[in-house]
Design a protein around this motif. Sequence first.
Motif, short mmCIF file in Angstrom:
data_model
loop_
_atom_site.label_atom_id
_atom_site.label_comp_id
_atom_site.label_asym_id
_atom_site.label_seq_id
_atom_site.Cartn_x
_atom_site.Cartn_y
_atom_site.Cartn_z
N ARG A 43 85.85 45.80 17.47
CA ARG A 43 86.72 46.51 18.40
C ARG A 43 85.90 47.41 19.32
O ARG A 43 84.76 47.73 19.02
N CYS A 44 86.53 47.86 20.39
CA CYS A 44 85.94 48.90 21.23
C CYS A 44 85.70 50.12 20.34
O CYS A 44 86.59 50.52 19.57
N ALA A 45 84.52 50.72 20.46
CA ALA A 45 84.12 51.77 19.52
C ALA A 45 84.98 53.03 19.61
O ALA A 45 85.05 53.80 18.65
N TRP A 46 85.66 53.25 20.75
CA TRP A 46 86.38 54.51 20.92
C TRP A 46 87.51 54.71 19.92
O TRP A 46 87.93 55.84 19.67
N CYS A 47 88.02 53.63 19.31
CA CYS A 47 89.13 53.82 18.38
C CYS A 47 88.66 54.12 16.96
O CYS A 47 89.48 54.47 16.10
N GLY A 48 87.34 54.02 16.71
CA GLY A 48 86.79 54.40 15.42
C GLY A 48 87.45 53.70 14.25
O GLY A 48 87.82 52.53 14.33
N GLN A 49 87.60 54.44 13.14
CA GLN A 49 88.18 53.87 11.92
C GLN A 49 89.59 54.39 11.64
O GLN A 49 90.17 54.08 10.61
N ASP A 50 90.13 55.19 12.55
CA ASP A 50 91.46 55.75 12.36
C ASP A 50 92.51 54.64 12.48
O ASP A 50 92.56 53.92 13.48
N ALA A 51 93.37 54.51 11.47
CA ALA A 51 94.35 53.42 11.44
C ALA A 51 95.34 53.48 12.61
O ALA A 51 95.68 52.45 13.20
N LEU A 52 95.79 54.68 12.96
CA LEU A 52 96.72 54.83 14.07
C LEU A 52 96.05 54.45 15.38
O LEU A 52 96.64 53.75 16.22
N TYR A 53 94.81 54.90 15.55
CA TYR A 53 94.05 54.61 16.76
C TYR A 53 93.78 53.11 16.87
O TYR A 53 93.91 52.51 17.94
N GLN A 54 93.43 52.49 15.77
CA GLN A 54 93.15 51.05 15.77
C GLN A 54 94.42 50.25 16.10
O GLN A 54 94.36 49.28 16.85
N ALA A 55 95.55 50.68 15.56
CA ALA A 55 96.81 49.98 15.83
C ALA A 55 97.15 50.07 17.32
O ALA A 55 97.60 49.08 17.93
N TYR A 56 96.93 51.24 17.89
CA TYR A 56 97.18 51.42 19.33
C TYR A 56 96.25 50.51 20.13
O TYR A 56 96.69 49.81 21.06
N HIS A 57 94.97 50.49 19.78
CA HIS A 57 93.99 49.64 20.45
C HIS A 57 94.37 48.17 20.32
O HIS A 57 94.32 47.41 21.29
#
Length: 199
Positions: free
Chosen positions: A10-24
Amino acid sequence: MTTAPDSISRCAWCGQDALYQAYHDREWGVPLHDDRSLFELLTLEGAQAGLSWITVLRKRDNYRAAFAGFDPAQVARFGPTDEAALLTNPGIVRNRLKVASTITNARAFLAIQAEFGSFDAWLWRFVDGRPIHNTWADLSQVPASTPLSDALSKALRKRGFRFVGSTICYAFMQSAGLVNDHLTGCFRHLEVAGLSSPA
């Protein structure tokens, strides 16, 4: 780029946060044509100014409750009492200027709808109705703003919108899918590039 424990790049900006990854994974960069959703994104991008996107993302449900599900017609009718109540709401960013701008922007949003039939119709003219698909390999290549976001910012401000600087506008364009800025190594880059964009 970052590779998560699920082995997805993934694009690195979403990191490992589940909410952030789901948005990405599900939203960011997908061409958006629903006016209420566009008003929501424009509001949240403005609220994010000076903060991190994940901070605002975590408050998203609270924003939806506080701002009538982001119905611009309802928000446009908010008065001083509503504004005062919003400033005591711990679930949103309690910045007086940002809260006031959301109400002002709802009224400007309705004016564009009245003139063009929808905000969507007005907005997508800036990219001739089709998303721009960039081919960035590294996050350092992704711009914070572009001449196109400059033009959108200028046009919005001319119509009375606030908290719509060029950097905010470019983030809005990325999130609403006017531009596809998923890095080429990200699993979403080709998926998003393959999505159709209704005229």
